[in-house]
Design a protein around this motif. Sequence first.
Motif, PDB file in Angstrom:
ATOM      1  N   ALA A 114      -5.933  13.382 -12.107  1.00 15.53           N
ATOM      2  CA  ALA A 114      -6.761  13.695 -10.944  1.00 15.53           C
ATOM      3  C   ALA A 114      -7.320  12.414 -10.342  1.00 15.53           C
ATOM      4  O   ALA A 114      -7.993  11.640 -11.025  1.00 15.53           O
ATOM      5  CB  ALA A 114      -7.906  14.617 -11.346  1.00 15.53           C
ATOM      6  N   SER A 115      -7.042  12.203  -9.069  1.00 14.43           N
ATOM      7  CA  SER A 115      -7.646  11.113  -8.325  1.00 14.43           C
ATOM      8  C   SER A 115      -8.417  11.710  -7.145  1.00 14.43           C
ATOM      9  O   SER A 115      -8.737  12.903  -7.156  1.00 14.43           O
ATOM     10  CB  SER A 115      -6.595  10.097  -7.886  1.00 14.43           C
ATOM     11  OG  SER A 115      -7.203   8.943  -7.333  1.00 14.43           O
ATOM     12  N   THR A 116      -8.683  10.924  -6.145  1.00 18.07           N
ATOM     13  CA  THR A 116      -9.610  11.354  -5.098  1.00 18.07           C
ATOM     14  C   THR A 116      -9.248  10.773  -3.741  1.00 18.07           C
ATOM     15  O   THR A 116      -8.678   9.672  -3.651  1.00 18.07           O
ATOM     16  CB  THR A 116     -11.041  10.911  -5.450  1.00 18.07           C
ATOM     17  OG1 THR A 116     -11.917  11.169  -4.343  1.00 18.07           O
ATOM     18  CG2 THR A 116     -11.107   9.429  -5.765  1.00 18.07           C
ATOM     19  N   SER A 117      -9.607  11.486  -2.696  1.00 12.86           N
ATOM     20  CA  SER A 117      -9.424  10.985  -1.337  1.00 12.86           C
ATOM     21  C   SER A 117     -10.296   9.765  -1.071  1.00 12.86           C
ATOM     22  O   SER A 117     -10.056   9.035  -0.099  1.00 12.86           O
ATOM     23  CB  SER A 117      -9.740  12.080  -0.314  1.00 12.86           C
ATOM     24  OG  SER A 117     -11.088  12.519  -0.450  1.00 12.86           O
ATOM     25  N   ASP A 118     -11.302   9.539  -1.914  1.00 12.07           N
ATOM     26  CA  ASP A 118     -12.125   8.331  -1.780  1.00 12.07           C
ATOM     27  C   ASP A 118     -11.277   7.067  -1.816  1.00 12.07           C
ATOM     28  O   ASP A 118     -11.660   6.025  -1.265  1.00 12.07           O
ATOM     29  CB  ASP A 118     -13.153   8.253  -2.909  1.00 12.07           C
ATOM     30  CG  ASP A 118     -14.318   9.186  -2.728  1.00 12.07           C
ATOM     31  OD1 ASP A 118     -14.147  10.213  -2.053  1.00 12.07           O
ATOM     32  OD2 ASP A 118     -15.405   8.923  -3.289  1.00 12.07           O
ATOM     33  N   VAL A 119     -10.115   7.135  -2.493  1.00  9.33           N
ATOM     34  CA  VAL A 119      -9.258   5.960  -2.624  1.00  9.33           C
ATOM     35  C   VAL A 119      -8.745   5.484  -1.268  1.00  9.33           C
ATOM     36  O   VAL A 119      -8.470   4.296  -1.082  1.00  9.33           O
ATOM     37  CB  VAL A 119      -8.090   6.258  -3.592  1.00  9.33           C
ATOM     38  CG1 VAL A 119      -7.044   5.151  -3.565  1.00  9.33           C
ATOM     39  CG2 VAL A 119      -8.617   6.448  -5.013  1.00  9.33           C
ATOM     40  N   TYR A 120      -8.638   6.375  -0.290  1.00  6.26           N
ATOM     41  CA  TYR A 120      -8.197   5.948   1.040  1.00  6.26           C
ATOM     42  C   TYR A 120      -9.216   5.032   1.711  1.00  6.26           C
ATOM     43  O   TYR A 120      -8.879   4.296   2.640  1.00  6.26           O
ATOM     44  CB  TYR A 120      -7.939   7.169   1.930  1.00  6.26           C
ATOM     45  CG  TYR A 120      -6.673   7.905   1.577  1.00  6.26           C
ATOM     46  CD1 TYR A 120      -5.426   7.363   1.860  1.00  6.26           C
ATOM     47  CD2 TYR A 120      -6.719   9.149   0.956  1.00  6.26           C
ATOM     48  CE1 TYR A 120      -4.253   8.042   1.542  1.00  6.26           C
ATOM     49  CE2 TYR A 120      -5.562   9.842   0.627  1.00  6.26           C
ATOM     50  CZ  TYR A 120      -4.334   9.278   0.916  1.00  6.26           C
ATOM     51  OH  TYR A 120      -3.179   9.951   0.586  1.00  6.26           O
ATOM     52  N   GLY A 121     -10.464   5.087   1.248  1.00  7.85           N
ATOM     53  CA  GLY A 121     -11.482   4.197   1.778  1.00  7.85           C
ATOM     54  C   GLY A 121     -11.624   4.298   3.280  1.00  7.85           C
ATOM     55  O   GLY A 121     -11.738   5.384   3.841  1.00  7.85           O
ATOM     56  N   TYR A 122     -11.574   3.127   3.951  1.00 12.57           N
ATOM     57  CA  TYR A 122     -11.737   3.086   5.405  1.00 12.57           C
ATOM     58  C   TYR A 122     -10.390   3.169   6.132  1.00 12.57           C
ATOM     59  O   TYR A 122     -10.168   2.453   7.111  1.00 12.57           O
ATOM     60  CB  TYR A 122     -12.458   1.808   5.822  1.00 12.57           C
ATOM     61  CG  TYR A 122     -13.895   1.754   5.364  1.00 12.57           C
ATOM     62  CD1 TYR A 122     -14.816   2.716   5.762  1.00 12.57           C
ATOM     63  CD2 TYR A 122     -14.330   0.739   4.513  1.00 12.57           C
ATOM     64  CE1 TYR A 122     -16.129   2.673   5.342  1.00 12.57           C
ATOM     65  CE2 TYR A 122     -15.645   0.688   4.090  1.00 12.57           C
ATOM     66  CZ  TYR A 122     -16.544   1.657   4.503  1.00 12.57           C
ATOM     67  OH  TYR A 122     -17.838   1.609   4.080  1.00 12.57           O
ATOM     68  N   GLY A 123      -9.526   4.035   5.659  1.00  9.67           N
ATOM     69  CA  GLY A 123      -8.248   4.217   6.340  1.00  9.67           C
ATOM     70  C   GLY A 123      -8.464   4.604   7.794  1.00  9.67           C
ATOM     71  O   GLY A 123      -9.373   5.370   8.112  1.00  9.67           O
TER      72      GLY A 123
END
Length: 318
Positions: A114-123
Amino acid sequence: MDKVLVTGAAGMIGSHLIDLLLEKNIKVFGLDTLEVGKFKNLPVHKNFRLIEGSVLDQTLVENLIDKVDAIVHLATLKKSNNQQESRSTLRMITKSADILMEKAWRTHKRFILASTSDVYGYGTSFPFVESDPVSFGPFNTRRWAYATAKQYTEQLAFDYAMDGLDVRIIRYFGGFSERSATSWQGGHVPIFVNKILNKEEIDIHGDGKQTRCVTYGADLAYGTYLTLIKDNISGELFNIGGDEEISVKDTAIKIAEIAEIDDIKLNFIETTDLFGTYKEINRRLPSLAKSKLILGYQPKWTFEDGIKKMINHLNLNK
């Protein structure tokens, strides 16, 4: 696949996933500390066993992995503001991934991370596609600890995949259900629902115009199940969530409308007061094209229907 280990079993996604696995006649071992997840979220079923313990307990984890065919690693930790230390978040997420994936690799078990959309950061390219580069802000704020730790685990998973681990990664976008934590760990929607039903003031970070896509927890569990059972997708990354976009401010207003509560009070808080140099992310919109094409994933719940179910359940169980 006869037996599955689910970490973070008593959480929102974990408990919905366990229900689905049991419907498919799969035996489930659930691991949870019950510090955030709720015991009442879990079923009483002959094919389900809860083990109360930590994913950082290496001996416990390795013994459990020996008993199963696959692992769904959902257990995580998320801190809420710049005043709280983030070391526990960094350590828990990264160390647990190290322990679980190493054992899964050595014993040839399928692994869902499980990961997170937070990883996209300031996309800045919308919607977010799994192949997009990530773009974090300055690291002199604790707010980035969660995304940083999750990105580390993604890189670890890709490395293991190159060496033969059957691992799949899910970037979850926002979710909610009646089983959610009503703290920061559960996201803004459960907090809003709880405060609106109790006629309490609602804190909004920034101006509230930032948009999010949030979906009912059963949809996140369904996407997880599809990722688990699909063959020949090792090393792949999938967005799982909904694609209905709504601002944080309008989310609170919509929940109040569904709950038939006329008057709510919003308290707007400067993000610098909570997160220091962290700048609020304006949009989080997933592309679900890859998940639909490869997994056959399609969200079944609208935002409104999910909120209605959550509110009805909470009102019935007051």
